[in-house]
Design a protein around this motif. Sequence first.
Motif, PDB file in Angstrom:
ATOM      1  N   THR A 113       0.786  -1.233   0.000  1.00 40.91           N
ATOM      2  CA  THR A 113       0.000   0.000   0.000  1.00 40.91           C
ATOM      3  C   THR A 113       0.821   1.288   0.000  1.00 40.91           C
ATOM      4  O   THR A 113       0.256   2.373   0.021  1.00 40.91           O
ATOM      5  CB  THR A 113      -0.939   0.025   1.224  1.00 40.91           C
ATOM      6  OG1 THR A 113      -0.147  -0.032   2.425  1.00 40.91           O
ATOM      7  CG2 THR A 113      -1.907  -1.142   1.198  1.00 40.91           C
ATOM      8  N   LEU A 119      -0.465  -1.054  -5.246  1.00 45.04           N
ATOM      9  CA  LEU A 119      -1.816  -1.321  -4.749  1.00 45.04           C
ATOM     10  C   LEU A 119      -2.773  -1.618  -5.904  1.00 45.04           C
ATOM     11  O   LEU A 119      -3.577  -2.559  -5.835  1.00 45.04           O
ATOM     12  CB  LEU A 119      -2.312  -0.117  -3.940  1.00 45.04           C
ATOM     13  CG  LEU A 119      -3.700  -0.224  -3.307  1.00 45.04           C
ATOM     14  CD1 LEU A 119      -3.760  -1.366  -2.302  1.00 45.04           C
ATOM     15  CD2 LEU A 119      -4.063   1.100  -2.625  1.00 45.04           C
ATOM     16  N   ASP A 201       1.041   1.651   6.416  1.00 46.92           N
ATOM     17  CA  ASP A 201       1.304   0.644   5.393  1.00 46.92           C
ATOM     18  C   ASP A 201       0.964  -0.745   5.931  1.00 46.92           C
ATOM     19  O   ASP A 201       1.095  -1.017   7.099  1.00 46.92           O
ATOM     20  CB  ASP A 201       2.793   0.694   5.034  1.00 46.92           C
ATOM     21  CG  ASP A 201       3.114  -0.271   3.925  1.00 46.92           C
ATOM     22  OD1 ASP A 201       4.143  -0.964   4.059  1.00 46.92           O
ATOM     23  OD2 ASP A 201       2.380  -0.347   2.957  1.00 46.92           O
TER      24      ASP A 201
END
Length: 202
Positions: A113, A119, A201
Motif C-alpha cells: 500500500t 496497490l 502501510d
Amino acid sequence: MDLFIGGLAISAVLLIITGVTLLVGKFRKNKLNIKQKNWLLIIHMFFVMMYIGGVFGMLLLAVLTKFTIDNNLVYASHVFIKRFDHFLVIPGAFGSLITGIWLAIRTHWGGLTKHYWVLAKWIGNIVAIIFGSTYVRIWISDSLSTSQITNGIYPLQNPAYFENRQLLFVGLEICIAILFFLIVISYLKPWGKRDERHLNDI
C-alpha cells in the motif's frame, strides 16, 4: 446463487493467500539482496507470461471457431481452451499474485500500500482472478458443453452455442484489458506514493 458463493469462496482464498504471504514476509525483516530480487523477478515474469499467454491462447482458439465449419474442430478448440485455463491461466494467475506480493513486501517498494501502482496491481490481479474464476469459468464450461453434438444438433446449428461463445469472447477480452492495464502500470509506475502521515502501510 452458485455464482455468488463461488465468488465469495475464491475471494476468501485470495485473502488467505495474501494474508499468509504478508505474515511470512513480516517475520523476515531483511530485504532481498539484488541477486535474490532478480531471481524472484524472473520467476514472477515467468508466471506473468504463463498467465497472459494462456489468456491469449484461449482467445485465439475461440476466434478459430468462427472460421471453421468442422464441428469436431470446434469441439476440440473448446477442449483446449479449458486445458489452457487449467494448466496456464490458473497457475500463472496465482503464481504472479504470490510472487508479486513477495516482491512488494521484501524489496524497496515497502509493501502493498505504500505506492499507488503496487496497490492497483494487487487489486487488479485479484479482480481478474475473481472474474476469471466465476464468469469466465462458467462461459468456458457452457461453451464446451454446447459445442458437442447432442440429440443430432451440431454446435454450428445450436443458438445456445453461439450465445455462450459470444459471452466467452467478451469475458476473455475483459481479462486481456485488465492484464494490459497491469502491464502498463508495471512499466510506468504512475501516481506516486501514498501519504504516510495519514495512512499506515500494510
